[in-house]
Enzyme design. Sequence first.
Site, PDB file in Angstrom:
ATOM      1  N   LEU A  42       0.885  -1.157   0.000  1.00 11.28           N
ATOM      2  CA  LEU A  42       0.000   0.000   0.000  1.00 11.28           C
ATOM      3  C   LEU A  42       0.923   1.206   0.000  1.00 11.28           C
ATOM      4  O   LEU A  42       1.936   1.205   0.698  1.00 11.28           O
ATOM      5  CB  LEU A  42      -0.852   0.026   1.267  1.00 11.28           C
ATOM      6  CG  LEU A  42      -2.151  -0.766   1.282  1.00 11.28           C
ATOM      7  CD1 LEU A  42      -2.771  -0.699   2.675  1.00 11.28           C
ATOM      8  CD2 LEU A  42      -3.130  -0.251   0.252  1.00 11.28           C
ATOM      9  N   ASP A  43       0.559   2.221  -0.764  1.00 14.64           N
ATOM     10  CA  ASP A  43       1.410   3.410  -0.810  1.00 14.64           C
ATOM     11  C   ASP A  43       1.562   4.017   0.576  1.00 14.64           C
ATOM     12  O   ASP A  43       0.693   3.856   1.437  1.00 14.64           O
ATOM     13  CB  ASP A  43       0.805   4.450  -1.764  1.00 14.64           C
ATOM     14  CG  ASP A  43       0.764   3.932  -3.187  1.00 14.64           C
ATOM     15  OD1 ASP A  43       1.754   3.321  -3.607  1.00 14.64           O
ATOM     16  OD2 ASP A  43      -0.260   4.125  -3.853  1.00 14.64           O
ATOM     17  N   HIS A  44       2.653   4.746   0.735  1.00 10.77           N
ATOM     18  CA  HIS A  44       2.965   5.490   1.951  1.00 10.77           C
ATOM     19  C   HIS A  44       1.749   6.281   2.446  1.00 10.77           C
ATOM     20  O   HIS A  44       1.429   6.302   3.635  1.00 10.77           O
ATOM     21  CB  HIS A  44       4.143   6.412   1.587  1.00 10.77           C
ATOM     22  CG  HIS A  44       4.643   7.265   2.695  1.00 10.77           C
ATOM     23  ND1 HIS A  44       4.553   8.633   2.672  1.00 10.77           N
ATOM     24  CD2 HIS A  44       5.249   6.959   3.861  1.00 10.77           C
ATOM     25  CE1 HIS A  44       5.081   9.125   3.783  1.00 10.77           C
ATOM     26  NE2 HIS A  44       5.517   8.127   4.523  1.00 10.77           N
ATOM     27  N   SER A  46      -1.447   5.750   1.687  1.00 15.92           N
ATOM     28  CA  SER A  46      -2.690   4.971   1.770  1.00 15.92           C
ATOM     29  C   SER A  46      -2.659   4.160   3.060  1.00 15.92           C
ATOM     30  O   SER A  46      -1.615   4.002   3.673  1.00 15.92           O
ATOM     31  CB  SER A  46      -2.803   4.032   0.571  1.00 15.92           C
ATOM     32  OG  SER A  46      -2.809   4.785  -0.625  1.00 15.92           O
TER      33      SER A  46
END
Length: 195
Positions: A42-44, A46
Amino acid sequence: MNHYYIIYKPYLVQSQFSPVEGKRTLADFFDVPKDVYPVGRLDHDSEGLLILTNDKQLNHRLLHPSFQHEREYWVQVDGAITTTAIQELQRGVNISIDGKKHRTLPCSVSVFSNEPQVPIRNPPIRYRKEIPAPWIRMVLKEGKNRQVRRMTASVGFPTLRLIRYRIEDITIDGLQPGDIVDLSRKQLYQQLFHE
Protein backbone atom coordinates in the site's frame (compact mmCIF):
# COMPACT_ATOMS: atom_id res chain seq x y z
CA MET A 1 6.84 -22.73 9.72
CA ASN A 2 4.52 -20.41 7.80
CA HIS A 3 2.99 -17.38 9.50
CA TYR A 4 -0.06 -15.40 8.40
CA TYR A 5 -1.11 -11.99 9.69
CA ILE A 6 -3.49 -9.29 8.59
CA ILE A 7 -2.71 -5.73 9.62
CA TYR A 8 -4.21 -2.28 9.35
CA LYS A 9 -1.31 -0.30 7.87
CA PRO A 10 -1.39 3.23 9.26
CA TYR A 11 -1.21 6.38 7.11
CA LEU A 12 2.30 7.65 6.20
CA VAL A 13 4.00 4.29 6.83
CA GLN A 14 6.11 2.45 4.25
CA SER A 15 4.91 -1.07 3.30
CA GLN A 16 8.22 -2.67 4.28
CA PHE A 17 10.25 -3.66 7.32
CA SER A 18 13.66 -2.47 6.08
CA PRO A 19 14.57 1.06 7.22
CA VAL A 20 13.87 4.13 5.06
CA GLU A 21 15.56 7.33 6.12
CA GLY A 22 13.12 9.81 7.62
CA LYS A 23 10.07 7.54 7.20
CA ARG A 24 8.19 5.17 9.44
CA THR A 25 8.02 1.53 8.35
CA LEU A 26 6.05 -1.56 9.38
CA ALA A 27 8.90 -2.36 11.82
CA ASP A 28 7.81 0.67 13.91
CA PHE A 29 4.42 -0.98 14.53
CA PHE A 30 4.61 -4.75 14.09
CA ASP A 31 6.85 -7.33 15.76
CA VAL A 32 6.81 -10.42 13.52
CA PRO A 33 9.37 -13.14 12.66
CA LYS A 34 12.30 -11.89 10.56
CA ASP A 35 11.31 -13.79 7.39
CA VAL A 36 7.76 -12.36 7.28
CA TYR A 37 7.06 -9.67 4.68
CA PRO A 38 4.01 -7.88 3.19
CA VAL A 39 2.24 -9.44 0.21
CA GLY A 40 1.91 -6.57 -2.22
CA ARG A 41 1.99 -3.05 -0.92
CA LEU A 42 0.00 0.00 0.00
CA ASP A 43 1.41 3.41 -0.81
CA HIS A 44 2.96 5.49 1.95
CA ASP A 45 -0.10 7.79 1.87
CA SER A 46 -2.69 4.97 1.77
CA GLU A 47 -3.89 2.89 4.70
CA GLY A 48 -5.74 -0.28 5.48
CA LEU A 49 -5.45 -4.00 4.85
CA LEU A 50 -2.10 -5.67 4.26
CA ILE A 51 -1.31 -9.37 4.55
CA LEU A 52 2.03 -10.36 6.09
CA THR A 53 3.45 -13.85 5.56
CA ASN A 54 6.50 -15.96 4.78
CA ASP A 55 4.45 -18.22 2.48
CA LYS A 56 5.94 -17.69 -1.00
CA GLN A 57 3.10 -19.61 -2.68
CA LEU A 58 0.60 -17.13 -1.23
CA ASN A 59 2.63 -14.24 -2.64
CA HIS A 60 2.36 -15.70 -6.16
CA ARG A 61 -1.35 -16.53 -5.89
CA LEU A 62 -2.27 -13.07 -4.66
CA LEU A 63 -0.05 -10.95 -6.88
CA HIS A 64 -0.05 -12.70 -10.25
CA PRO A 65 -2.47 -10.82 -12.56
CA SER A 66 -4.06 -14.05 -13.83
CA PHE A 67 -5.79 -14.68 -10.49
CA GLN A 68 -7.81 -11.40 -10.41
CA HIS A 69 -8.72 -11.22 -6.72
CA GLU A 70 -11.24 -8.64 -5.59
CA ARG A 71 -9.78 -5.70 -3.70
CA GLU A 72 -12.20 -3.20 -2.17
CA TYR A 73 -11.11 0.37 -1.51
CA TRP A 74 -12.93 3.10 0.35
CA VAL A 75 -11.97 6.37 -1.29
CA GLN A 76 -12.68 9.90 -0.14
CA VAL A 77 -12.62 12.21 -3.15
CA ASP A 78 -12.30 15.96 -3.64
CA GLY A 79 -15.64 17.30 -4.89
CA ALA A 80 -19.19 16.05 -5.41
CA ILE A 81 -18.46 13.15 -7.74
CA THR A 82 -20.91 12.92 -10.66
CA THR A 83 -22.84 9.93 -12.02
CA THR A 84 -20.90 10.37 -15.28
CA ALA A 85 -17.56 10.09 -13.45
CA ILE A 86 -18.77 6.96 -11.60
CA GLN A 87 -19.83 5.37 -14.92
CA GLU A 88 -16.46 6.21 -16.52
CA LEU A 89 -14.63 4.55 -13.61
CA GLN A 90 -16.88 1.48 -13.90
CA ARG A 91 -16.21 1.06 -17.63
CA GLY A 92 -12.45 1.60 -17.26
CA VAL A 93 -10.29 4.67 -17.80
CA ASN A 94 -6.89 5.34 -19.35
CA ILE A 95 -4.12 5.94 -16.83
CA SER A 96 -0.35 6.13 -17.19
CA ILE A 97 1.77 3.40 -15.53
CA ASP A 98 5.54 3.85 -15.82
CA GLY A 99 5.04 6.13 -18.83
CA LYS A 100 2.80 3.62 -20.67
CA LYS A 101 -0.93 4.00 -21.26
CA HIS A 102 -3.02 1.43 -19.36
CA ARG A 103 -6.76 0.90 -19.74
CA THR A 104 -8.17 -0.19 -16.39
CA LEU A 105 -10.45 -3.24 -16.24
CA PRO A 106 -14.17 -2.68 -15.68
CA CYS A 107 -14.86 -2.44 -11.94
CA SER A 108 -17.62 -1.84 -9.43
CA VAL A 109 -17.93 1.75 -8.15
CA SER A 110 -20.64 3.22 -5.92
CA VAL A 111 -21.12 6.25 -3.68
CA PHE A 112 -21.63 5.64 0.05
CA SER A 113 -25.06 6.96 1.03
CA ASN A 114 -23.80 7.46 4.58
CA GLU A 115 -20.19 8.22 5.45
CA PRO A 116 -18.43 4.96 6.40
CA GLN A 117 -17.24 4.48 9.98
CA VAL A 118 -13.47 4.80 9.62
CA PRO A 119 -10.71 5.60 12.13
CA ILE A 120 -9.80 9.25 12.54
CA ARG A 121 -6.73 9.98 10.46
CA ASN A 122 -3.81 11.91 11.87
CA PRO A 123 -3.23 14.35 10.25
CA PRO A 124 -6.77 14.64 8.85
CA ILE A 125 -7.50 15.44 5.20
CA ARG A 126 -7.43 19.12 4.24
CA TYR A 127 -10.97 20.21 5.08
CA ARG A 128 -12.67 22.85 2.96
CA LYS A 129 -16.17 23.72 4.10
CA GLU A 130 -17.48 24.71 0.67
CA ILE A 131 -16.21 21.62 -1.21
CA PRO A 132 -17.81 18.22 -0.58
CA ALA A 133 -15.57 15.23 0.11
CA PRO A 134 -17.79 12.17 -0.42
CA TRP A 135 -16.72 8.55 -0.02
CA ILE A 136 -16.93 6.03 -2.84
CA ARG A 137 -16.45 2.26 -2.83
CA MET A 138 -14.27 0.81 -5.60
CA VAL A 139 -13.89 -2.95 -6.13
CA LEU A 140 -10.99 -3.77 -8.48
CA LYS A 141 -9.52 -7.02 -9.78
CA GLU A 142 -6.13 -5.57 -10.63
CA GLY A 143 -3.56 -3.64 -8.62
CA LYS A 144 -1.36 -1.32 -10.66
CA ASN A 145 0.89 1.23 -8.95
CA ARG A 146 -1.24 4.04 -7.44
CA GLN A 147 -4.12 2.82 -9.60
CA VAL A 148 -7.04 4.12 -7.53
CA ARG A 149 -5.51 7.59 -7.21
CA ARG A 150 -4.74 7.72 -10.93
CA MET A 151 -8.28 6.59 -11.76
CA THR A 152 -10.14 9.14 -9.63
CA ALA A 153 -7.81 11.93 -10.84
CA SER A 154 -8.48 10.92 -14.47
CA VAL A 155 -12.21 11.68 -14.03
CA GLY A 156 -11.57 14.98 -12.22
CA PHE A 157 -12.03 13.95 -8.57
CA PRO A 158 -8.64 13.53 -6.86
CA THR A 159 -8.32 11.10 -3.96
CA LEU A 160 -8.05 12.72 -0.51
CA ARG A 161 -8.00 9.54 1.57
CA LEU A 162 -7.61 5.92 0.52
CA ILE A 163 -8.31 2.83 2.65
CA ARG A 164 -8.00 -0.74 1.40
CA TYR A 165 -10.94 -2.32 3.20
CA ARG A 166 -10.99 -5.85 1.76
CA ILE A 167 -9.16 -8.51 -0.26
CA GLU A 168 -11.69 -11.22 -1.23
CA ASP A 169 -13.38 -12.14 2.13
CA ILE A 170 -10.69 -10.67 4.43
CA THR A 171 -11.56 -7.24 5.81
CA ILE A 172 -10.29 -4.73 8.36
CA ASP A 173 -13.62 -4.73 10.21
CA GLY A 174 -13.00 -3.92 13.86
CA LEU A 175 -9.33 -3.02 13.33
CA GLN A 176 -7.64 0.29 14.07
CA PRO A 177 -4.43 1.56 12.41
CA GLY A 178 -1.52 -0.44 13.85
CA ASP A 179 -3.63 -3.51 14.75
CA ILE A 180 -2.49 -7.02 13.80
CA VAL A 181 -4.40 -10.33 13.69
CA ASP A 182 -2.70 -13.73 13.59
CA LEU A 183 -4.48 -16.25 11.32
CA SER A 184 -3.97 -19.92 10.52
CA ARG A 185 -3.19 -20.97 6.95
CA LYS A 186 -6.63 -22.60 6.76
CA GLN A 187 -8.46 -19.43 7.87
CA LEU A 188 -6.54 -17.25 5.42
CA TYR A 189 -6.81 -19.57 2.43
CA GLN A 190 -10.53 -20.12 3.03
CA GLN A 191 -11.18 -16.39 3.04
CA LEU A 192 -8.93 -15.65 0.05
CA PHE A 193 -9.41 -18.66 -2.19
CA HIS A 194 -12.56 -20.29 -0.76
CA GLU A 195 -10.66 -23.55 -0.24
